[in-house]
Write a protein that holds these residues in place. Structure first.
Motif, PDB file in Angstrom:
ATOM      1  N   LYS A 241       0.835  -1.205   0.000  1.00 42.27           N
ATOM      2  CA  LYS A 241       0.000   0.000   0.000  1.00 42.27           C
ATOM      3  C   LYS A 241       0.868   1.254   0.000  1.00 42.27           C
ATOM      4  O   LYS A 241       0.594   2.234  -0.703  1.00 42.27           O
ATOM      5  CB  LYS A 241      -0.905  -0.014   1.233  1.00 42.27           C
ATOM      6  CG  LYS A 241      -1.800   1.220   1.407  1.00 42.27           C
ATOM      7  CD  LYS A 241      -2.932   1.212   0.417  1.00 42.27           C
ATOM      8  CE  LYS A 241      -4.112   2.099   0.851  1.00 42.27           C
ATOM      9  NZ  LYS A 241      -3.804   3.502   1.069  1.00 42.27           N
ATOM     10  N   ALA A 242       1.944   1.234   0.784  1.00 46.24           N
ATOM     11  CA  ALA A 242       2.853   2.381   0.829  1.00 46.24           C
ATOM     12  C   ALA A 242       3.529   2.618  -0.520  1.00 46.24           C
ATOM     13  O   ALA A 242       3.715   3.761  -0.941  1.00 46.24           O
ATOM     14  CB  ALA A 242       3.914   2.157   1.911  1.00 46.24           C
ATOM     15  N   LYS A 243       3.879   1.548  -1.192  1.00 41.75           N
ATOM     16  CA  LYS A 243       4.590   1.637  -2.467  1.00 41.75           C
ATOM     17  C   LYS A 243       3.690   2.134  -3.586  1.00 41.75           C
ATOM     18  O   LYS A 243       4.075   2.992  -4.384  1.00 41.75           O
ATOM     19  CB  LYS A 243       5.162   0.258  -2.824  1.00 41.75           C
ATOM     20  CG  LYS A 243       5.777   0.152  -4.223  1.00 41.75           C
ATOM     21  CD  LYS A 243       7.018   1.004  -4.385  1.00 41.75           C
ATOM     22  CE  LYS A 243       7.663   0.782  -5.752  1.00 41.75           C
ATOM     23  NZ  LYS A 243       8.821   1.675  -5.963  1.00 41.75           N
ATOM     24  N   HIS A 244       2.477   1.601  -3.675  1.00 43.37           N
ATOM     25  CA  HIS A 244       1.633   1.846  -4.846  1.00 43.37           C
ATOM     26  C   HIS A 244       0.490   2.832  -4.592  1.00 43.37           C
ATOM     27  O   HIS A 244      -0.136   3.291  -5.544  1.00 43.37           O
ATOM     28  CB  HIS A 244       1.055   0.527  -5.360  1.00 43.37           C
ATOM     29  CG  HIS A 244       2.108  -0.409  -5.861  1.00 43.37           C
ATOM     30  ND1 HIS A 244       2.693  -0.273  -7.107  1.00 43.37           N
ATOM     31  CD2 HIS A 244       2.713  -1.487  -5.282  1.00 43.37           C
ATOM     32  CE1 HIS A 244       3.601  -1.225  -7.273  1.00 43.37           C
ATOM     33  NE2 HIS A 244       3.624  -1.972  -6.185  1.00 43.37           N
ATOM     34  N   GLY A 245       0.213   3.141  -3.330  1.00 43.10           N
ATOM     35  CA  GLY A 245      -0.837   4.102  -3.039  1.00 43.10           C
ATOM     36  C   GLY A 245      -2.227   3.514  -3.040  1.00 43.10           C
ATOM     37  O   GLY A 245      -3.206   4.213  -2.777  1.00 43.10           O
ATOM     38  N   TRP A 246      -2.369   2.228  -3.338  1.00 49.87           N
ATOM     39  CA  TRP A 246      -3.655   1.539  -3.280  1.00 49.87           C
ATOM     40  C   TRP A 246      -3.396   0.149  -2.724  1.00 49.87           C
ATOM     41  O   TRP A 246      -2.248  -0.184  -2.393  1.00 49.87           O
ATOM     42  CB  TRP A 246      -4.321   1.490  -4.663  1.00 49.87           C
ATOM     43  CG  TRP A 246      -5.796   1.182  -4.598  1.00 49.87           C
ATOM     44  CD1 TRP A 246      -6.422   0.060  -5.036  1.00 49.87           C
ATOM     45  CD2 TRP A 246      -6.843   2.011  -4.062  1.00 49.87           C
ATOM     46  NE1 TRP A 246      -7.784   0.127  -4.803  1.00 49.87           N
ATOM     47  CE2 TRP A 246      -8.070   1.320  -4.200  1.00 49.87           C
ATOM     48  CE3 TRP A 246      -6.846   3.278  -3.443  1.00 49.87           C
ATOM     49  CZ2 TRP A 246      -9.290   1.831  -3.761  1.00 49.87           C
ATOM     50  CZ3 TRP A 246      -8.072   3.797  -3.012  1.00 49.87           C
ATOM     51  CH2 TRP A 246      -9.269   3.082  -3.175  1.00 49.87           C
ATOM     52  N   TYR A 247      -4.417  -0.669  -2.596  1.00 50.24           N
ATOM     53  CA  TYR A 247      -4.299  -1.967  -1.935  1.00 50.24           C
ATOM     54  C   TYR A 247      -3.637  -2.960  -2.885  1.00 50.24           C
ATOM     55  O   TYR A 247      -4.083  -3.157  -4.013  1.00 50.24           O
ATOM     56  CB  TYR A 247      -5.686  -2.423  -1.482  1.00 50.24           C
ATOM     57  CG  TYR A 247      -6.375  -1.333  -0.710  1.00 50.24           C
ATOM     58  CD1 TYR A 247      -6.087  -1.122   0.641  1.00 50.24           C
ATOM     59  CD2 TYR A 247      -7.257  -0.457  -1.335  1.00 50.24           C
ATOM     60  CE1 TYR A 247      -6.681  -0.084   1.344  1.00 50.24           C
ATOM     61  CE2 TYR A 247      -7.862   0.585  -0.633  1.00 50.24           C
ATOM     62  CZ  TYR A 247      -7.562   0.768   0.701  1.00 50.24           C
ATOM     63  OH  TYR A 247      -8.139   1.811   1.396  1.00 50.24           O
TER      64      TYR A 247
END
Length: 438
Positions: A369-375
């Motif tokens: 989530k931190a890397k891609h901004g979504w689940y």
């Protein structure tokens, strides 16, 4: 087995575990609030421009968070306070239009329970959620094959079958990044840590209306509910209303536990709008839960600020002692989880569940989530395996392994991202991941 191999084997077991849960009709139940997040396109250049326009003579170092945001000055000083200290938190916003005018935004999901459910949905793992804000926008975001809720008629359904019954609650998410600079005149403040500020317009979640069919379904189908997650009492300000909600919850837990003695009751702490409310909540419900979970800011706040005990969050053995104190103070039945960007840790008695595996799943879902901004999807989570471990997390792992607490503390270092795309929902995604081990 070394840590890297443990992560790989845990990931490789993901498909088998998820399929077993689907075929066995086993769900974590996630309560209790939902809301519509408005994810603001925040840039420090825009903040600096607004500071110059509206409060050019102010001092950055003296800015404080406003109790309630009503004016432009309230908003700007609150943002500077949180950004310059690198801390996360929530602030009440009275003037919603003020925020809407300043930033572009897109819709997101708010609420521990529903964000945890969406994190599980990303890997195809089913769960059941309790909704408070059941607006079309919220239900549209939650409409996936793996997120269920309970209709007013008592049926397990997807959210496209829900009719809105409650007022929408918007939360504005201000995401700021480590290293960005806030400037005003000749002054400069460097953001020390990536984090987020939530500007909250409280409507429905000030009352947390309970859906009786949700509770009844869990009680009647308790064997299918592997874990029962409690959260999101933090916006309640009326002590009598909170007592009513907590009393109902405790009765529900007794019925759930009677029908599923092996089910895990899991309470996730939060940033509370009132210290008195937080005390009442923890002291009332703590003895009923198997696991109490919190981040290190909440650990620090609970022990140092609320109860005036001494815990040093930079000293992992002090954190272990802090977790033991919390378990003892509130009568938590099994153990306490501390989760941070560097590590996650369980402190308590042995469980039937493989809690180490649960912590790893939690870390993986949060880092994706931190890397891609979504689940994160399974493919995106697989990418996380290639990341290095947090140096602080590894140091803490070694310290615990070599200490007298090695038999009662399970610590897993996180895969580390220095500048995450988003920090909102990371703890919630972690909570979702942990449920897969129960």
């Amino acid at each position: 087995m070394d840590l890297k191999q443990k992560y790989i084997e845990t990931y490789e077991d993901l498909d088998r575990l998820v399929q077993a849960r689907i075929s066995g009709e086993r769900y974590p139940a996630m309560g209790y609030t939902s809301n519509l997040d408005l994810l603001c396109d925040f840039k420090t250049e825009r903040l600096n421009q607004l500071l110059k326009e509206h409060i050019p003579g102010a001092q950055l170092s003296k800015m404080k968070a406003a109790p309630k945001i009503q004016t432009m000055q309230d908003l700007l000083e609150t943002m500077v306070y949180y950004c310059s200290n690198g801390i996360g938190g929530e602030a009440d916003v009275e003037n919603v239009e003020l925020v809407k005018e300043l930033f572009d935004f897109k819709y997101g999901m708010g609420g521990t329970a529903v964000q945890a459910a969406l994190a599980l949905s990303g890997v195809g793992c089913p769960s059941i959620v309790h909704l408070t804000d059941d607006s079309k926008e919220v239900c549209d975001i939650l409409e996936t094959p793996w997120v269920y809720t309970v209709s007013q008629e008592g049926r397990l359904v997807h959210t496209d079958e829900i009719r809105q019954t409650q007022e929408q609650e918007p939360h504005f998410i201000i995401q700021f990044k480590k290293g960005d600079k806030i400037c005003l005149g000749g002054q400069e403040a460097v953001i020390p840590c990536s984090n987020r500020l939530i500007l909250t317009k409280i409507t429905v979640n000030e009352f947390v209306p309970f859906s009786k069919p949700y509770f009844q379904w869990i009680e009647q189908n308790a064997r299918k509910v592997s874990s029962n997650v409690l959260s999101s009492f933090n916006a309640l300000l009326d002590p009598e209303l909170l007592k009513d909600r907590l009393g109902y919850t405790k009765q529900h837990i007794e019925k759930y536990r009677k029908n599923n003695p092996e089910g895990i009751v899991f309470f996730e702490d939060a940033h509370f709008h009132s210290i008195d409310v937080k005390k009442l909540c923890l002291e009332t419900v703590g003895e009923s839960v198997d696991i109490l979970s919190m981040n290190e800011e909440e650990l620090n706040h609970t022990l140092n600020e609320m109860y005036h005990l001494d815990v040093h969050v930079d000293d992992i053995l002090s954190c272990v002692e802090g977790a033991k104190s919390i378990r003892s103070m509130f009568g938590v039945r099994r153990g306490v989880i501390i989760h941070t960007k560097d590590y996650s840790m369980y402190v308590g008695e042995p469980l039937k569940a493989d809690i180490e595996k649960g912590l790893i799943y939690g870390n993986l879902l949060a880092t994706a989530k931190a890397k891609h901004g979504w689940y994160g999807t399974k493919e995106q989570i697989k990418e996380v395996l290639e990341f290095g471990f947090s140096d602080r997390g590894v140091k803490n792992f070694q310290a615990v392994q070599e200490s007298k607490y090695a038999g009662e503390a399970v610590l897993v270092p996180s895969k580390y991202i220095d500048k995450p795309r988003y920090t909102i929902g990371l703890g919630d995604s972690f909570v979702g991941g942990v449920q897969m081990c129960f």
